[in-house]
Design an enzyme around this catalytic site. Structure first.
Site, short mmCIF file in Angstrom:
data_model
loop_
_atom_site.label_atom_id
_atom_site.label_comp_id
_atom_site.label_asym_id
_atom_site.label_seq_id
_atom_site.Cartn_x
_atom_site.Cartn_y
_atom_site.Cartn_z
N CYS A 2 0.60 -1.55 0.03
CA CYS A 2 0.16 -0.01 0.10
C CYS A 2 1.00 1.12 -0.23
CB CYS A 2 -0.82 -0.33 1.69
SG CYS A 2 -1.78 -1.16 1.82
N ARG A 27 4.20 -0.18 -6.44
CA ARG A 27 4.28 -1.00 -4.93
C ARG A 27 2.93 -2.07 -5.57
NH1 ARG A 27 6.48 1.28 -0.75
NH2 ARG A 27 4.71 0.64 0.57
N TRP A 76 -3.59 -2.30 -1.76
CA TRP A 76 -3.48 -3.60 -1.28
C TRP A 76 -3.97 -4.29 -0.50
CZ3 TRP A 76 -0.65 -8.28 -0.44
CH2 TRP A 76 -0.62 -9.27 -1.21
N ASN A 102 -1.15 1.30 5.70
CA ASN A 102 -0.07 0.39 5.40
C ASN A 102 0.10 -0.71 6.59
OD1 ASN A 102 -0.24 2.25 3.48
ND2 ASN A 102 2.03 2.41 3.82
N GLY A 103 0.22 -1.43 6.19
CA GLY A 103 0.29 -3.31 6.88
C GLY A 103 -0.70 -3.51 7.99
N GLU A 485 15.68 -18.25 -10.71
CA GLU A 485 15.04 -16.65 -11.06
C GLU A 485 14.28 -16.72 -12.43
OE1 GLU A 485 14.67 -12.71 -10.51
OE2 GLU A 485 14.89 -14.30 -9.74
N LYS A 489 10.79 -14.74 -13.23
CA LYS A 489 10.25 -13.33 -14.06
C LYS A 489 10.00 -14.25 -15.10
CE LYS A 489 12.86 -11.03 -12.13
NZ LYS A 489 12.99 -11.72 -11.06
N GLU A 492 6.00 -13.68 -12.69
CA GLU A 492 5.69 -12.80 -12.49
C GLU A 492 5.06 -11.48 -13.29
OE1 GLU A 492 8.69 -11.09 -8.81
OE2 GLU A 492 9.09 -11.61 -10.57
N HIS A 508 13.22 -37.22 -12.18
CA HIS A 508 12.73 -37.64 -11.34
C HIS A 508 11.48 -37.42 -10.47
CE1 HIS A 508 16.03 -39.42 -9.37
NE2 HIS A 508 16.83 -38.81 -9.84
N LYS A 607 5.20 -4.27 -5.11
CA LYS A 607 7.03 -4.49 -5.35
C LYS A 607 7.66 -4.87 -3.58
CE LYS A 607 10.50 -3.13 -6.88
NZ LYS A 607 11.69 -4.05 -7.73
#
Length: 612
Positions: A2, A27, A76, A102-103, A485, A489, A492, A508, A607
């Site tokens: 947020c 964000r 958010w 926020n939080g 990574e 990406k 995401e 496997h 973010k």
């Protein structure tokens, strides 16, 4: 996550609030709102689910929302679905107090139940609205005092902003935990935001509000206190990076700009840390660890997402050069996993923002066990930097795109420097080898630049595989994290299912997924596992999977097993992850861009994750 913004001064606050919120869009958010106190002393506002454009449209049709003091917020969702009603700001019953937050308020359910018993009526499903009602209950003419008394009842991590029509010239802010707030100083006006880019076009002078502090902000300045009301004296700092750093600079997306900034980011991260004799000099930066580095018996590395994978590269570097046991633990699992650490251990906490809630909590656990803690971080003055013994800064500048790119490369570069420094300090690797790798770091900016020059070729490959329903990324040893990574990406920003695997694990289970519709992307650069990687890729090709390889220029064997090759310059095996990740970043970017995805603000992501 947020975003909070605030303004008090001689101008209409609303244009600033909207502009500042737009600079915090990176964000991640699902709704937005603003509130102001108009010239008649009324609290007015508007809020809307969705992008800021919807809020802006409503405000254009609602011109009475104006005033010389105001708060704004991008939300958010945590408690309550995205909706107009759940968007911030939230009001008390009287409509005189507005709160943005926020939080998470962990004990909100108990507080809400008690308020309802006392006759309060709630208009949303959020935990935040509890704050507005509690402040109303405690208000006796002193807004800061009401906030202070409210926070004594609250359990959780938060940053919050409060305004009241009965205190029309002051905003009150408070911070507890990992949600950042910066206070900017203008000429006869003051600005507040969750991050510096939001206020940078207006001022370069700022104070970062620290944990356990409150700020009362008026057009004439700010008074900072602790939660008991004791005044705290803080120095104003000058932001040194340029406003253009927060703009796209001619690139289509922030993410692409940040990918292309990586040669310079590597230079900045290395600058002044390797002397003419090729010795890594980190003594001044690591003073807080003093002699403990010489006697540690193990290392634990923790982080989340991309930072975790950067830490994993560090794990291989430290094992190879320092010959210590090194273990990895996701920060979100750290305190639940019964970590076996004590005063003989070093914990390395990786976080771009320095505000990641899980990582900060992991540091608390490590410190309580007596472990020394090193932070690897990009943000000066962040929460992480204040709870560790020493910080190794990555110097990558502001990263606006939600998906980390340049900060990953900076973190891996910083971990390389630390491994070289510790190996020399403990005499665990030949000095010639340490200096050989240190010298090799000087080649990295040019090597990365050479890969960036092939962006258009990578886009052509992206066009051919963009309709795949799944993709597998494989690597071994120090490039296993590169595969992880690369897959992250793609997930995401392109919303394409992708998995990263240690290549030897294909037989496997995952090999059962392979057919002509599932591309396999393998990292096959020079090193001791190259021949094994070639075998794994031949197994993939035998199942008709399209094969893409990251290989060193001139490697005919790698080209022979591949349908497509991303050529990269050859560097030292221990430095290769810094170069090899670049084509994977570009591949994900081009697939997402070709499909019209919101590259800089992927759905459901933020973010900085400041709640657990």
């Amino acid at each position: 996550m947020c975003g909070i913004v605030g303004y008090v001064g001689p101008k209409n606050a609303v244009p600033f609030l909207l502009d500042a919120l737009s600079r915090l869009e990176y964000r991640g958010y699902d709704s937005a709102g603003v509130a102001a106190i108009d010239d008649s002393g009324r609290l007015v506002g508007s809020k809307a689910e969705g992008k800021l454009a919807r809020l802006s449209e409503r405000l254009q049709n609602d011109s009475h929302v104006a005033g010389r003091i105001g708060l704004g917020h991008t939300r958010w969702a945590t408690h309550g679905r995205p909706s107009d009603a759940n968007a911030h700001p939230h009001l008390d019953c009287s409509g005189r107090i507005a709160v943005v937050h926020n939080g998470i308020i962990e004990n909100y359910a108990t507080l809400r139940a008690g308020l309802i018993e006392r006759g309060h009526h709630f208009a949303s499903e959020t935990d935040t609205e509890v704050l507005a009602h509690l402040i109303e209950q405690h208000y006796d003419g002193d807004l800061a005092g009401a906030v202070r008394r409210t926070l004594r009842e609250v359990v959780g991590a938060y940053a919050l902003g409060v305004m009241s029509s009965e205190s029309p010239d002051r905003l009150v802010f408070a911070r507890n935990g990992a949600s950042p707030l910066v206070i900017g100083f203008g000429e006869g006006e003051m600005f507040v935001a969750s991050d510096t880019p939001a206020i940078l076009p207006y001022t370069r002078k700022e104070i970062v509000l620290e944990e356990g502090e409150m700020a009362v902000v008026g057009s004439d300045g700010v008074v900072i206190t602790d939660y008991e009301g004791n005044r705290v004296d803080r120095k104003v700092s000058l932001v040194t990076w340029d406003a253009s750093s927060a703009e796209k600079g001619g690139f289509k997306h922030f993410m692409l700009k940040e990918i292309f900034e990586q040669p310079n980011v590597i230079k900045e991260t290395l600058a002044g840390r390797i002397d003419d004799a090729l010795d890594v000099r980190l003594e001044n930066e690591l003073q807080g660890l003093d002699d403990r580095l010489a006697s540690i018996g193990k290392i634990a590395i923790t982080g989340c997402g991309t930072a975790f994978y950067a830490g994993m590269v560090g794990m291989y570097l430290l094992r190879s050069l320092v010959r210590l046991p090194v273990e990895m633990e996701l920060a979100s699992e750290f305190r639940y996993g019964d970590p076996v650490i004590d005063a003989s251990a070093l914990t390395i906490a990786m976080s771009q923002s320095g505000e990641t809630a899980d990582t900060v909590e992991a540091v608390r656990v490590a410190r309580s066990a007596g472990s020394a803690v090193l932070g690897v971080c990009n943000k000066l003055g962040s929460h992480l930097t204040r709870v560790v013994d020493a910080t190794l800064f990555t110097r990558s500048g502001p990263e606006i795109g939600v998906a980390a790119t340049k900060t990953y490369v900076a973190q891996v570069t910083a971990m390389t420097l630390f491994a070289l420094y510790l190996a020399r300090l403990r005499k665990t690797a030949p000095l010639e080898r340490i200096r050989e790798i240190a010298e090799g770091t000087r080649l990295l900016p040019a090597a990365v630049d050479a890969v960036l020059n092939a962006s258009n070729d990578i886009r052509k490959v992206a066009k051919k595989i963009r309709k795949a329903h799944s993709a597998l990324f494989i690597g071994r040893y120090i490039n296993y994290p590169t595969a992880l990574e690369g897959a992250l990406k793609l997930k995401e920003i392109a919303y394409l299912h992708a998995e990263g695997y240690a290549a030897g694990e294909m037989k496997h289970g995952p090999i059962a997924l392979l057919d002509a519709s599932v591309p396999v992307i393998g990292v096959v650069t020079h090193g001791r596992v190259r021949d094994k990687m070639l075998s794994n890729l031949m197994e993939s090709r035998a199942r008709e999977a399209p094969v893409i390889v990251v290989a060193n220029h001139g490697d005919d064997e790698a080209a022979a097993v591949a349908d497509h090759v991303f050529w990269v310059p050859r560097v030292d095996e221990l430095l290769a992850p810094i170069v090899n990740v670049i084509p994977l970043q570009l591949l994900a970017y081009h697939i997402a861009d070709l499909d019209g995805k919101d590259v800089d603000q992927p759905r459901n992501l933020a973010k900085t994750v400041t709640v657990e």
